[in-house]
Design a protein around this motif. Sequence first.
Motif, PDB file in Angstrom:
ATOM      1  N   PHE A  91      10.186  -0.477  -2.408  1.00 16.09           N
ATOM      2  CA  PHE A  91       9.342   0.541  -2.226  1.00 16.09           C
ATOM      3  C   PHE A  91       8.027  -0.013  -2.065  1.00 16.09           C
ATOM      4  CE2 PHE A  91      12.647   3.171  -3.809  1.00 16.09           C
ATOM      5  CZ  PHE A  91      12.682   4.234  -2.968  1.00 16.09           C
ATOM      6  N   LYS A  92       7.561  -1.149  -2.467  1.00 19.12           N
ATOM      7  CA  LYS A  92       6.553  -1.958  -1.988  1.00 19.12           C
ATOM      8  C   LYS A  92       6.565  -2.399  -0.648  1.00 19.12           C
ATOM      9  CE  LYS A  92       4.992  -3.296  -6.290  1.00 19.12           C
ATOM     10  NZ  LYS A  92       4.674  -4.615  -7.532  1.00 19.12           N
ATOM     11  N   SER A  93       7.857  -3.035  -0.318  1.00 17.73           N
ATOM     12  CA  SER A  93       8.191  -3.338   1.057  1.00 17.73           C
ATOM     13  C   SER A  93       7.746  -2.175   1.918  1.00 17.73           C
ATOM     14  CB  SER A  93       9.559  -3.857   0.995  1.00 17.73           C
ATOM     15  OG  SER A  93       9.453  -5.412   1.075  1.00 17.73           O
ATOM     16  N   LEU A  94       8.327  -1.035   1.660  1.00 18.72           N
ATOM     17  CA  LEU A  94       8.230  -0.092   2.574  1.00 18.72           C
ATOM     18  C   LEU A  94       6.952   0.498   2.810  1.00 18.72           C
ATOM     19  CD1 LEU A  94      11.216   2.334   1.246  1.00 18.72           C
ATOM     20  CD2 LEU A  94      10.952   1.115   3.510  1.00 18.72           C
ATOM     21  N   GLU A  95       5.825   0.201   1.475  1.00 13.27           N
ATOM     22  CA  GLU A  95       4.560   0.635   1.679  1.00 13.27           C
ATOM     23  C   GLU A  95       4.107  -0.263   2.761  1.00 13.27           C
ATOM     24  OE1 GLU A  95       2.603   3.168   0.159  1.00 13.27           O
ATOM     25  OE2 GLU A  95       4.386   3.930  -0.501  1.00 13.27           O
ATOM     26  N   ILE A  96       4.444  -1.397   2.610  1.00 17.42           N
ATOM     27  CA  ILE A  96       3.802  -2.247   3.705  1.00 17.42           C
ATOM     28  C   ILE A  96       4.259  -2.041   5.186  1.00 17.42           C
ATOM     29  CG2 ILE A  96       3.828  -4.848   4.598  1.00 17.42           C
ATOM     30  CD1 ILE A  96       2.376  -4.263   1.845  1.00 17.42           C
ATOM     31  N   GLU A  97       5.575  -1.887   5.119  1.00 17.42           N
ATOM     32  CA  GLU A  97       6.316  -1.332   6.585  1.00 17.42           C
ATOM     33  C   GLU A  97       5.575  -0.057   7.061  1.00 17.42           C
ATOM     34  OE1 GLU A  97      10.486  -1.351   5.575  1.00 17.42           O
ATOM     35  OE2 GLU A  97      11.061  -0.854   7.881  1.00 17.42           O
ATOM     36  N   LYS A  98       5.233   0.799   6.127  1.00 16.41           N
ATOM     37  CA  LYS A  98       4.547   2.023   6.765  1.00 16.41           C
ATOM     38  C   LYS A  98       2.862   1.828   6.833  1.00 16.41           C
ATOM     39  CE  LYS A  98       5.769   4.874   3.202  1.00 16.41           C
ATOM     40  NZ  LYS A  98       6.065   5.879   2.569  1.00 16.41           N
ATOM     41  N   LEU A  99       2.542   0.627   7.044  1.00 19.68           N
ATOM     42  CA  LEU A  99       1.286   0.160   7.456  1.00 19.68           C
ATOM     43  C   LEU A  99       1.205   0.836   9.009  1.00 19.68           C
ATOM     44  CD1 LEU A  99       0.165  -2.986   5.885  1.00 19.68           C
ATOM     45  CD2 LEU A  99      -1.035  -0.515   5.421  1.00 19.68           C
ATOM     46  N   SER A 100       2.553   0.579   9.629  1.00 18.64           N
ATOM     47  CA  SER A 100       2.409   0.820  10.968  1.00 18.64           C
ATOM     48  C   SER A 100       2.590   2.311  11.454  1.00 18.64           C
ATOM     49  CB  SER A 100       4.084   0.522  11.552  1.00 18.64           C
ATOM     50  OG  SER A 100       5.123   1.035  10.660  1.00 18.64           O
ATOM     51  N   CYS A 101       2.738   3.167  10.080  1.00 15.60           N
ATOM     52  CA  CYS A 101       2.486   4.656  10.416  1.00 15.60           C
ATOM     53  C   CYS A 101       0.921   4.880  10.683  1.00 15.60           C
ATOM     54  CB  CYS A 101       3.128   5.307   9.499  1.00 15.60           C
ATOM     55  SG  CYS A 101       4.876   5.130   9.358  1.00 15.60           S
ATOM     56  N   SER A 102       0.077   4.267   9.570  1.00 19.84           N
ATOM     57  CA  SER A 102      -1.327   4.393   9.732  1.00 19.84           C
ATOM     58  C   SER A 102      -1.832   3.989  11.022  1.00 19.84           C
ATOM     59  CB  SER A 102      -1.995   3.786   8.676  1.00 19.84           C
ATOM     60  OG  SER A 102      -1.081   3.370   7.915  1.00 19.84           O
ATOM     61  N   GLU A 103      -1.330   2.558  11.553  1.00 12.17           N
ATOM     62  CA  GLU A 103      -1.776   2.328  12.738  1.00 12.17           C
ATOM     63  C   GLU A 103      -1.375   3.005  14.046  1.00 12.17           C
ATOM     64  OE1 GLU A 103      -2.601  -2.132  12.714  1.00 12.17           O
ATOM     65  OE2 GLU A 103      -0.491  -2.217  12.099  1.00 12.17           O
ATOM     66  N   LYS A 104      -0.073   3.561  13.895  1.00 12.43           N
ATOM     67  CA  LYS A 104       0.369   4.567  15.115  1.00 12.43           C
ATOM     68  C   LYS A 104      -0.785   5.602  15.044  1.00 12.43           C
ATOM     69  CE  LYS A 104       2.863   7.780  14.830  1.00 12.43           C
ATOM     70  NZ  LYS A 104       3.869   8.784  14.561  1.00 12.43           N
TER      71      LYS A 104
END
Lengths: 133, 469
Positions: A91-104
């Motif tokens: 879930f930490k990895s997913l948090e990092i992966e979801k940085l792309s959502c904020s960038e988007k």
Amino acid sequence: MINNGTLLQNRDGSVKNPGKRVARVNTILLTTIASLLLVNIYLDYGKPFFLLSEKSAIYSSHYIDCERAQKSELELKLGVGLNQRGKDRLFKSLEIEKLSCSEKSLLQQQMLSAGVKLEQVRALEISAAMRTY
Amino acid sequence: MNFHLLKKCFKQRYTISFNVTLFLFSGICYAQSMSEDEKLQTIIHTFNLKPIDSKEFYLSEKYALGQNLFYDPILSGNRDVSCSTCHLLDYGGADGLPLSIGVGGVGKGPQRVSISGREVHPRNSMDLWNRDHNNVSSMFWDGRVEIRNEISGKFSTPLGERLPAGLENLMAVQSLFPLLTADEMLGYPGDKSASSENAEHNAIPNELADLYAQTGAPILHSDEIFEKLLERLLDFQSDSESASWVPKYRELFEKAYPETADYDISQVANALAHFIEVAFSTRGSEWDRYLNGDEEALSVEAKKGAINFYGKGRCAVCHSGETFSDYEFHSIGVIDTDVRIMESQRDVGRYAVTGRESDKFKFRTPPLRNVVNTSPYFHNGSVSSLFEAVKHHVDPLRNINKYHSSGRFLLEKEQADAISPLLSLKLNLNDSEIGTIVSFLNSISFTHTESQVQKVVPDAVPSGLEFLH
């Protein structure tokens, strides 16, 4: 000021041509109007076009990464055969992966505020999704 | 119109045009996303990442004993294989071979070949870096040596109750097993050394292997083998000159363990473990320097790789912590060797240790420090490039329904079913992103300096035997 027929003479003896002055004012006004028109055209069409061209690839990439991260989060919540420590790291990895959502989202807001139409952004997303899935 | 006002305004035309330009291009200028460093800071905070502790190169008497034992082939049955045969500094602490060749082999590293006609060791040689780290809870690809209880420090090993007492740590426990394994160092009853060097030693029979000749199971004779090995090191009775190592080893033992004169195998294992801990400690990789605050230590490519490693690659779910392993067991659908496929002898991995169905085809997550130097990869060395090894994780199910030249499936259904659900979802990484991960893996590597190599590799060993380094 003495009216001397075609020329206007000032009291100090200098002569001014009123026709030239009017022409100069007209030029300035016309230039201003033309500039404003150009600015308007640029803001309405040019800037969104350039911004969209420049950012479409990165936006598509963020969009796909974000979609995948959200989809994975749902799937991985169902269980992945990891112990609790492994799940925490996932879930930490997913948090990092979801940085792309904020960038988007950030990029989307900037594009919309720059005049890019929402339909254009959606078209970009559909095109990215079709290329990927 | 107030002409003078207009004129005044136009005097400021340069200022205005500058402002207009700024306004026009502002959309492009401010559309910046997070920088790599900002993302990495988020990652460091989220995963609580810290640099690995660097061990001092402290050359103690115990280190000297361990160093000599590590490089001396005298510990092997036929006196032709040392620990360093399969753990070479030149190959990142491994040997560069897909499957290790212990006894019955000649040559060094990837050039080593088996000439005995026997089957080679079934697994890829593992590196030895940072094995004293607190995270390390198991050894070997199948974890057959592991810490059973972290508090009491009890070990679980194939030796069970026969495990000698006095072993200081997991690495010491592990170091006993190559001595007891026929295809690693022990050798086979009746076999002579494959090496043409050390002729005088070749004439001496393998008295260690003879001890298990009747049962065929060295593990059942561990006490006798260890006792005989100690006798070979410290009490060897012979008229030949080769016994000259005995006083040298006696001196090394006395200096390393001045408190006792009663030596046993645990002291051999503890000294070996101590040497490995010091010699195979990674010191100051680029990644560690970055974690210590040096933002210039990593290239942009490596920074992107770190972001992919901890983010969309999900590598850090299993390759976690300072040593980049969770020391748990996972199946990632590695294809078996040709021989195993043709003989339908699939490597069941962890299952052979636990007997649990759920452990079938699982192998321990390999630590990744210095991984760039330890090619080939996976438990059977089936992949030669690191890029391909990382790429395998992206879609391990791609080999389903593919056939081996023998007509058998590359992956049996059972093997495909065992693949970790984490990987079966298929990762979203393209070749360029995999390349960045490889760059990041480069940044966690470490190479000894010339002076450090001199501290690790001895000029000669007490037995006078030739050794690989």
